[in-house]
Motif scaffolding. Sequence first.
Motif, PDB file in Angstrom:
ATOM      1  N   GLY A 179       2.342 -11.422 -11.759  1.00 48.62           N
ATOM      2  CA  GLY A 179       0.986 -11.324 -11.192  1.00 48.62           C
ATOM      3  C   GLY A 179       0.933 -11.778  -9.741  1.00 48.62           C
ATOM      4  N   ILE A 180       1.978 -11.415  -8.979  1.00 51.01           N
ATOM      5  CA  ILE A 180       2.055 -11.791  -7.552  1.00 51.01           C
ATOM      6  C   ILE A 180       1.846 -10.527  -6.703  1.00 51.01           C
ATOM      7  N   TYR A 181       1.108 -10.678  -5.605  1.00 47.49           N
ATOM      8  CA  TYR A 181       0.934  -9.531  -4.701  1.00 47.49           C
ATOM      9  C   TYR A 181       2.218  -9.317  -3.910  1.00 47.49           C
ATOM     10  N   LEU A 182       2.608  -8.050  -3.774  1.00 49.29           N
ATOM     11  CA  LEU A 182       3.778  -7.716  -2.948  1.00 49.29           C
ATOM     12  C   LEU A 182       3.297  -6.993  -1.691  1.00 49.29           C
ATOM     13  N   VAL A 183       3.498  -7.647  -0.561  1.00 46.69           N
ATOM     14  CA  VAL A 183       3.082  -7.071   0.728  1.00 46.69           C
ATOM     15  C   VAL A 183       4.346  -6.662   1.482  1.00 46.69           C
ATOM     16  N   VAL A 184       4.401  -5.414   1.883  1.00 49.91           N
ATOM     17  CA  VAL A 184       5.629  -4.897   2.502  1.00 49.91           C
ATOM     18  C   VAL A 184       5.373  -4.438   3.938  1.00 49.91           C
ATOM     19  N   ASP A 185       6.212  -4.923   4.820  1.00 47.79           N
ATOM     20  CA  ASP A 185       6.223  -4.461   6.207  1.00 47.79           C
ATOM     21  C   ASP A 185       7.208  -3.290   6.260  1.00 47.79           C
ATOM     22  N   ALA A 186       6.647  -2.086   6.347  1.00 50.60           N
ATOM     23  CA  ALA A 186       7.494  -0.887   6.285  1.00 50.60           C
ATOM     24  C   ALA A 186       7.684  -0.256   7.664  1.00 50.60           C
ATOM     25  N   MET A 187       7.507  -1.069   8.693  1.00 46.65           N
ATOM     26  CA  MET A 187       7.617  -0.533  10.054  1.00 46.65           C
ATOM     27  C   MET A 187       8.941   0.170  10.296  1.00 46.65           C
ATOM     28  N   GLN A 188      10.023  -0.383   9.732  1.00 35.05           N
ATOM     29  CA  GLN A 188      11.337   0.211  10.003  1.00 35.05           C
ATOM     30  C   GLN A 188      11.777   1.179   8.909  1.00 35.05           C
ATOM     31  N   SER A 189      10.934   1.438   7.928  1.00 30.32           N
ATOM     32  CA  SER A 189      11.417   2.334   6.865  1.00 30.32           C
ATOM     33  C   SER A 189      10.639   3.643   6.744  1.00 30.32           C
ATOM     34  N   VAL A 190       9.324   3.614   6.955  1.00 29.45           N
ATOM     35  CA  VAL A 190       8.561   4.856   6.766  1.00 29.45           C
ATOM     36  C   VAL A 190       9.021   5.904   7.786  1.00 29.45           C
ATOM     37  N   GLY A 191       9.306   7.083   7.300  1.00 29.82           N
ATOM     38  CA  GLY A 191       9.779   8.157   8.173  1.00 29.82           C
ATOM     39  C   GLY A 191      11.301   8.204   8.261  1.00 29.82           C
ATOM     40  N   VAL A 192      11.942   7.126   7.789  1.00 29.88           N
ATOM     41  CA  VAL A 192      13.416   7.078   7.819  1.00 29.88           C
ATOM     42  C   VAL A 192      13.964   7.168   6.389  1.00 29.88           C
ATOM     43  N   LEU A 193      13.263   6.500   5.469  1.00 30.44           N
ATOM     44  CA  LEU A 193      13.639   6.527   4.054  1.00 30.44           C
ATOM     45  C   LEU A 193      12.472   7.097   3.266  1.00 30.44           C
ATOM     46  N   PRO A 194      12.727   7.660   2.096  1.00 34.95           N
ATOM     47  CA  PRO A 194      11.591   8.005   1.236  1.00 34.95           C
ATOM     48  C   PRO A 194      10.927   6.689   0.813  1.00 34.95           C
ATOM     49  N   VAL A 195       9.625   6.594   0.946  1.00 35.13           N
ATOM     50  CA  VAL A 195       8.920   5.371   0.535  1.00 35.13           C
ATOM     51  C   VAL A 195       7.878   5.786  -0.508  1.00 35.13           C
ATOM     52  N   ASP A 196       8.113   5.352  -1.746  1.00 33.36           N
ATOM     53  CA  ASP A 196       7.208   5.679  -2.849  1.00 33.36           C
ATOM     54  C   ASP A 196       6.551   4.365  -3.283  1.00 33.36           C
ATOM     55  N   VAL A 197       5.321   4.161  -2.812  1.00 33.18           N
ATOM     56  CA  VAL A 197       4.674   2.859  -3.048  1.00 33.18           C
ATOM     57  C   VAL A 197       4.476   2.569  -4.538  1.00 33.18           C
ATOM     58  N   LYS A 198       4.312   3.626  -5.321  1.00 29.90           N
ATOM     59  CA  LYS A 198       4.096   3.414  -6.766  1.00 29.90           C
ATOM     60  C   LYS A 198       5.409   2.971  -7.419  1.00 29.90           C
ATOM     61  N   ALA A 199       6.476   3.703  -7.105  1.00 36.69           N
ATOM     62  CA  ALA A 199       7.767   3.350  -7.711  1.00 36.69           C
ATOM     63  C   ALA A 199       8.228   1.968  -7.258  1.00 36.69           C
ATOM     64  N   LEU A 200       7.867   1.586  -6.049  1.00 43.08           N
ATOM     65  CA  LEU A 200       8.313   0.292  -5.512  1.00 43.08           C
ATOM     66  C   LEU A 200       7.429  -0.866  -5.987  1.00 43.08           C
ATOM     67  N   GLY A 201       6.264  -0.554  -6.526  1.00 42.10           N
ATOM     68  CA  GLY A 201       5.370  -1.611  -7.021  1.00 42.10           C
ATOM     69  C   GLY A 201       4.723  -2.425  -5.907  1.00 42.10           C
ATOM     70  N   VAL A 202       4.370  -1.739  -4.833  1.00 49.77           N
ATOM     71  CA  VAL A 202       3.793  -2.423  -3.665  1.00 49.77           C
ATOM     72  C   VAL A 202       2.277  -2.604  -3.838  1.00 49.77           C
ATOM     73  N   SER A 203       1.764  -3.776  -3.418  1.00 50.75           N
ATOM     74  CA  SER A 203       0.303  -3.984  -3.436  1.00 50.75           C
ATOM     75  C   SER A 203      -0.300  -3.514  -2.111  1.00 50.75           C
ATOM     76  N   VAL A 204       0.314  -3.963  -1.018  1.00 46.56           N
ATOM     77  CA  VAL A 204      -0.158  -3.584   0.322  1.00 46.56           C
ATOM     78  C   VAL A 204       1.071  -3.268   1.164  1.00 46.56           C
ATOM     79  N   LEU A 205       0.976  -2.188   1.937  1.00 46.00           N
ATOM     80  CA  LEU A 205       2.074  -1.819   2.836  1.00 46.00           C
ATOM     81  C   LEU A 205       1.498  -1.589   4.224  1.00 46.00           C
ATOM     82  N   ALA A 206       2.160  -2.154   5.216  1.00 45.23           N
ATOM     83  CA  ALA A 206       1.691  -1.961   6.595  1.00 45.23           C
ATOM     84  C   ALA A 206       2.831  -1.411   7.436  1.00 45.23           C
ATOM     85  N   ALA A 207       2.485  -0.491   8.328  1.00 42.43           N
ATOM     86  CA  ALA A 207       3.495   0.038   9.259  1.00 42.43           C
ATOM     87  C   ALA A 207       2.797   0.530  10.512  1.00 42.43           C
ATOM     88  N   GLY A 208       3.472   0.377  11.632  1.00 42.88           N
ATOM     89  CA  GLY A 208       3.037   1.052  12.844  1.00 42.88           C
ATOM     90  C   GLY A 208       3.650   2.443  12.825  1.00 42.88           C
TER      91      GLY A 208
END
Length: 391
Positions: A179-208
């Motif tokens: 029951g912990i929130y997972l906050v992910v800084d995806a600045m260096q991954s979105v657009g470079v790797l496939p990022v599937d927020v559901k499969a990764l179990g992310v609560s909040v994701l931020a990226a520039g």
Amino acid sequence: MTDKFDLASLRSEFPVMKRMLYLDSAHQTPMATSVRTALTEFLVEGNESAGPKPVWMRRVEIARENVAKLLNASAREIAFTKNTSEGLNIAANAVPLERGDNVLMIEGDHPNNAYAWLNLKRKGVEVRFIKLDTEIASAETFAPHIDARTKVISLSHVTFHAGHRHDIGNIGKLCASKGIYLVVDAMQSVGVLPVDVKALGVSVLAAGCHKGLLVPQGLGILYVKEGLDELQPAYLAMSSLANPPEDYIARPDDLAPRKDAGRFEMGNYNLPDLHALSAAIELINRAGPANIEQHVLSLGDRLITHLDALGIPLVGPRHRDSRAHIYVLDLPVAEWLDYLAQHQVRVSPERDGIRISFGLFNSLEDVDRVAALLKERHLQTTRSQAAEQID
Ligand SMILES: Cc1ncc(COP(=O)(O)O)c(C=O)c1O
């Protein structure tokens, strides 16, 4: 890698490659021609017809859908921000945290992620930095540090300073079970790797958007998982409200925020960049995120082979599933940066060496070219060190 990945055609989108060897996508993207065209079209519309704002606003929603598809999210879960740091600060101030609660982070992760949470010290929230003593972070890294007051784990997907690709999926499972929130800084991954927020179990994701997402600085994306209604915005504007007043007169008795991620948006949008973003995502989809991942990994394989042959240590992880597009060479920064710049090679100085980072447009020949330059100087240095010893 599928046939869809046509490197020659993708590379032709980046004319900068005719002028220099650009190996610095982790710093900022060079602009693709299709992105420039989208920006120009926007400028012409503004210049010649003062902008059909309703048309522009419809395109904002199209950009939102494009981002949602890229992340396997729904458009209702996407907000637009200014950059990663703003998104992380939104998250830090939205999660319900009380005095005595704690947040777990990895020591040395991006300072702006750390500061977003450290700023909560004034509310009595503790930030615990965990030393990474394995190749990458996984559930095992965090599990021993979790206690009853641990509410958040926040970390980069891919680190800017050494290119670790942390096992977010595995950490996501741990967070779900506790029951912990997972906050992910995806600045260096979105657009470079496939990022599937559901499969990764992310609560909040931020990226520039000015690295893997290929647009100029000034736009960020924020994913907030649907159903996390307890996450409330620290700031309020008409755009964040469920019932914005049509007459533009504030209603003190109706401050209810929107249910969707739009509750975290404030005022007008970065419209030029949002036009650029749809063009950029089209380019990324033309290549295919899974293909981009395989491509940058192959470039990394080739670079590591060269580094091993030259005896130049790699600072970050070596295993394919522990890395992505960022490779830091353990070399003295000042002299090597200068040397590479003299040969029209663009890389970044990093805390532990010279950072080479790949974009979808780089080729194996690019890697061979930089390796040849590394070899030339490395041999000179080794020879002069040997001569000094004889003297
Ligand atoms: C992993 C990571 N997080 C955060 C940031 C800060 O990004 P922004 O300027 O979008 O806030 C960067 C920028 O280099 C980064 O690499």
